[in-house]
Scaffold this motif. Sequence first.
Motif, PDB file in Angstrom:
ATOM      1  N   ASP A   1       0.842  -1.198   0.000  1.00 59.35           N
ATOM      2  CA  ASP A   1       0.000   0.000   0.000  1.00 59.35           C
ATOM      3  C   ASP A   1       0.882   1.255   0.000  1.00 59.35           C
TER       4      ASP A   1
ATOM      5  N   ASP B   1       0.098   3.996   1.593  1.00 60.50           N
ATOM      6  CA  ASP B   1      -0.234   4.856   2.733  1.00 60.50           C
ATOM      7  C   ASP B   1       0.751   4.713   3.890  1.00 60.50           C
TER       8      ASP B   1
ATOM      9  N   GLN C   1       1.419   2.246   5.684  1.00 62.84           N
ATOM     10  CA  GLN C   1       1.032   1.353   6.786  1.00 62.84           C
ATOM     11  C   GLN C   1       1.886   0.083   6.753  1.00 62.84           C
TER      12      GLN C   1
ATOM     13  N   ARG D   1      -1.975   4.855   9.752  1.00 63.65           N
ATOM     14  CA  ARG D   1      -1.876   5.744   8.597  1.00 63.65           C
ATOM     15  C   ARG D   1      -1.317   7.093   9.010  1.00 63.65           C
TER      16      ARG D   1
HETATM   17 MG    MG Z   1      -4.278   1.431   4.595  1.00 63.34          MG
END
Ligand code: MG
Length: 232
Positions: A92, A94, A96, A199
């Motif tokens: 991802d 983001d 994370q 996040r």
């Molecule tokens: Mg995420």
Amino acid sequence: MKQSFICPCYNEEKNIKPFAKAVLDAFANTDEYELVFINDGSADNTIGELKKLKKESCQNIKIINFSRNFGKEAAMYAGLEHCCGEYITIIDTDLQQNPEIVKEMINILENDKSVDSVCACQENRHENAFFKFCKKSFYKFADKYTDTHFVDGASDFRTFRKSVKDAILSMGEYYRFSKGIFSWVGFKTKWFDYENIERVAGTTKWNFWGLFKYSIEGIVGFSTTPLLIAAG
Ligand code: MG
Ligand code: UDP
């Protein structure tokens, strides 16, 4: 090309630059990787940030730009179609999921040729108790009532060999449910305990109905039980 990162992004304008930097920091000693970004119809300036990054960065960057939001599954599929690494990581954008962990995943694949895929399994997710309960129940149900093995907590954060990618791409499913598809194609998978980081910017794209619809598609795609119930 040794390593491909498949990076789906939907409204991640604030995360693109720090994410690319995190990969660069983790893989500083090698330019043997590519970042394949899929802009999944973002409504913010994600595409602008991606173009800027491609222009200014020393990294190998590919951008796939969707005409609208098709969902993460479609984004991952497009990324797989356009990557050319020997190892492929779905991650991802983001932040994370820490790119440092990818090095450990690659190490496992390099040192044990019998392993084809290393998948992060999330024991602890930073989300509300109701969501946790729904997800646990889904995995239990799907594992019991489909012929495919569903692992509780299995995430899309995984690194695998090109042979796995080829098998995944050979499945022309219209409704794609990666957690089931990865299990269905077989190959030896090593599960890797991992706790998602919170996040930094932006918000999750999931809500209850989105998850519900996604899980129904998953079960219908991998089991004849709903058809049997309807026929009954
Ligand atoms: Mg995420
Ligand atoms: N994403 C995407 N298309 C979507 C929804 C999400 O490409 O329709 C991307 C998103 O930008 C992120 C990843 O998929 O990089 C995971 O999404 P999110 O963080 O919302 O999921 P969560 O981590 O909450 O499960």
